[in-house]
Design a protein around this motif. Structure first.
Motif, short mmCIF file in Angstrom:
data_model
loop_
_atom_site.label_atom_id
_atom_site.label_comp_id
_atom_site.label_asym_id
_atom_site.label_seq_id
_atom_site.Cartn_x
_atom_site.Cartn_y
_atom_site.Cartn_z
N VAL A 1 110.41 -49.99 -42.46
CA VAL A 1 110.10 -50.59 -41.16
C VAL A 1 108.72 -51.22 -41.26
O VAL A 1 107.75 -50.57 -41.64
N ASP A 2 108.64 -52.51 -40.96
CA ASP A 2 107.34 -53.20 -41.03
C ASP A 2 106.48 -52.91 -39.80
O ASP A 2 105.29 -52.67 -39.92
N MET A 3 107.11 -52.95 -38.63
CA MET A 3 106.36 -52.79 -37.39
C MET A 3 107.09 -51.86 -36.43
O MET A 3 108.32 -51.93 -36.29
N VAL A 4 106.32 -50.99 -35.77
CA VAL A 4 106.85 -50.13 -34.72
C VAL A 4 106.30 -50.69 -33.41
O VAL A 4 105.10 -50.71 -33.18
N ASP A 5 107.22 -51.19 -32.57
CA ASP A 5 106.87 -51.80 -31.29
C ASP A 5 107.15 -50.76 -30.21
O ASP A 5 108.29 -50.31 -30.05
N VAL A 6 106.10 -50.35 -29.49
CA VAL A 6 106.18 -49.18 -28.61
C VAL A 6 106.30 -49.57 -27.13
O VAL A 6 105.36 -50.11 -26.53
N PHE A 7 107.46 -49.26 -26.56
CA PHE A 7 107.73 -49.40 -25.12
C PHE A 7 107.82 -48.01 -24.51
O PHE A 7 108.84 -47.63 -23.94
N ARG A 8 106.79 -47.24 -24.67
CA ARG A 8 106.71 -45.90 -24.06
C ARG A 8 105.38 -45.84 -23.32
O ARG A 8 104.52 -46.69 -23.50
N ASN A 9 105.16 -44.80 -22.54
CA ASN A 9 103.89 -44.70 -21.82
C ASN A 9 102.76 -44.35 -22.78
O ASN A 9 102.97 -43.95 -23.92
N ALA A 10 101.55 -44.53 -22.31
CA ALA A 10 100.37 -44.34 -23.15
C ALA A 10 100.29 -42.94 -23.74
O ALA A 10 99.90 -42.76 -24.90
N GLU A 11 100.70 -41.93 -22.97
CA GLU A 11 100.65 -40.55 -23.45
C GLU A 11 101.59 -40.36 -24.65
O GLU A 11 101.28 -39.62 -25.58
N ALA A 12 102.74 -41.02 -24.63
CA ALA A 12 103.72 -40.88 -25.71
C ALA A 12 103.29 -41.62 -26.98
O ALA A 12 103.81 -41.34 -28.06
N ALA A 13 102.35 -42.53 -26.86
CA ALA A 13 101.94 -43.35 -28.00
C ALA A 13 101.38 -42.52 -29.16
O ALA A 13 101.55 -42.88 -30.32
N TRP A 14 100.72 -41.40 -28.85
CA TRP A 14 100.16 -40.54 -29.90
C TRP A 14 101.28 -40.03 -30.83
O TRP A 14 101.20 -40.14 -32.05
N GLY A 15 102.33 -39.49 -30.23
CA GLY A 15 103.45 -38.98 -31.02
C GLY A 15 104.16 -40.09 -31.78
O GLY A 15 104.55 -39.90 -32.94
N VAL A 16 104.31 -41.24 -31.16
CA VAL A 16 104.95 -42.37 -31.84
C VAL A 16 104.08 -42.82 -33.01
O VAL A 16 104.59 -43.14 -34.09
N ALA A 17 102.76 -42.82 -32.83
CA ALA A 17 101.86 -43.18 -33.93
C ALA A 17 102.04 -42.23 -35.11
O ALA A 17 102.10 -42.66 -36.27
N GLN A 18 102.16 -40.94 -34.82
CA GLN A 18 102.38 -39.95 -35.89
C GLN A 18 103.69 -40.23 -36.63
O GLN A 18 103.74 -40.17 -37.86
N GLU A 19 104.75 -40.54 -35.88
CA GLU A 19 106.05 -40.86 -36.49
C GLU A 19 105.98 -42.14 -37.31
O GLU A 19 106.56 -42.23 -38.39
N ALA A 20 105.25 -43.15 -36.80
CA ALA A 20 105.12 -44.43 -37.51
C ALA A 20 104.39 -44.23 -38.83
O ALA A 20 104.76 -44.82 -39.85
N ILE A 21 103.36 -43.38 -38.83
CA ILE A 21 102.64 -43.06 -40.06
C ILE A 21 103.57 -42.36 -41.04
O ILE A 21 103.62 -42.70 -42.23
N ALA A 22 104.35 -41.41 -40.53
CA ALA A 22 105.25 -40.62 -41.38
C ALA A 22 106.29 -41.48 -42.09
O ALA A 22 106.68 -41.17 -43.22
N ILE A 23 106.74 -42.57 -41.46
CA ILE A 23 107.75 -43.42 -42.10
C ILE A 23 107.12 -44.55 -42.91
O ILE A 23 107.82 -45.35 -43.53
N GLY A 24 105.79 -44.65 -42.89
CA GLY A 24 105.12 -45.67 -43.70
C GLY A 24 105.16 -47.08 -43.15
O GLY A 24 105.11 -48.05 -43.90
N ALA A 25 105.25 -47.20 -41.82
CA ALA A 25 105.24 -48.54 -41.21
C ALA A 25 103.88 -49.21 -41.43
O ALA A 25 102.86 -48.53 -41.56
N ASP A 26 103.88 -50.53 -41.45
CA ASP A 26 102.65 -51.29 -41.67
C ASP A 26 101.85 -51.50 -40.38
O ASP A 26 100.63 -51.54 -40.41
N THR A 27 102.56 -51.66 -39.27
CA THR A 27 101.91 -52.02 -38.01
C THR A 27 102.40 -51.14 -36.87
O THR A 27 103.60 -50.87 -36.75
N LEU A 28 101.46 -50.72 -36.03
CA LEU A 28 101.77 -50.05 -34.76
C LEU A 28 101.42 -51.05 -33.67
O LEU A 28 100.26 -51.45 -33.53
#
Length: 137
Positions: free
Chosen positions: A71-98
């Motif tokens: 996955v090149d980019m993780v595009d986040v349509f969640r609330n700001a509080e959820a962004a932390w967890g999504v960032a952790q998941e994006a790092i775990a899968i090796g995405a290039d862009t959050l």
């Protein structure tokens, strides 16, 4: 976030995991997903509610970890509080862009992703940035 960085991200990106995808045409995530598909990007919807279903011709997954391939980019349509967890998941899968959508502002998530080597775009929308910057994909 400068225009050149945004241009580089949108030019190099091929596969986008759209977290917070919705099957409701009145939702911003639906419109942006359709727009990105129309622009030639491969867009994978990520939503526990839609897992295993088709959305705009694409198979949806419950989590980022379930999305097959790079996955090149993780595009986040969640609330700001959820962004932390999504960032952790994006790092775990090796995405290039959050990419945090308009109104999704979480400095801690941004720092976490940047420290992991990711490019971070926050409080922006690719559906606005692509035509504004004249990007063709």
């Amino acid at each position: 976030m400068n225009d050149q960085t945004i241009r580089d991200v949108l030019t190099k990106t091929k596969r986008i995991a759209l977290v917070g995808a919705s099957d409701r045409p009145d939702r911003p995530s639906y419109g942006v997903m359709k727009y990105l598909l129309d622009q030639g990007y491969e867009v994978i919807p990520v939503s526990p509610k839609l897992a295993g279903k088709q959305l705009l011709g694409q198979t949806a997954y419950a989590t980022l970890a379930e999305v097959p391939g790079k996955v090149d980019m993780v595009d986040v349509f969640r609330n700001a509080e959820a962004a932390w967890g999504v960032a952790q998941e994006a790092i775990a899968i090796g995405a290039d862009t959050l990419w945090l959508q308009l109104g999704v502002i979480n400095e801690q998530a941004a720092v976490l992703a940047q420290d992991a080597g990711m490019t971070v775009v926050m409080d922006r929308c690719p559906k606005i940035e692509i035509p504004r910057l004249g990007i063709t994909h």
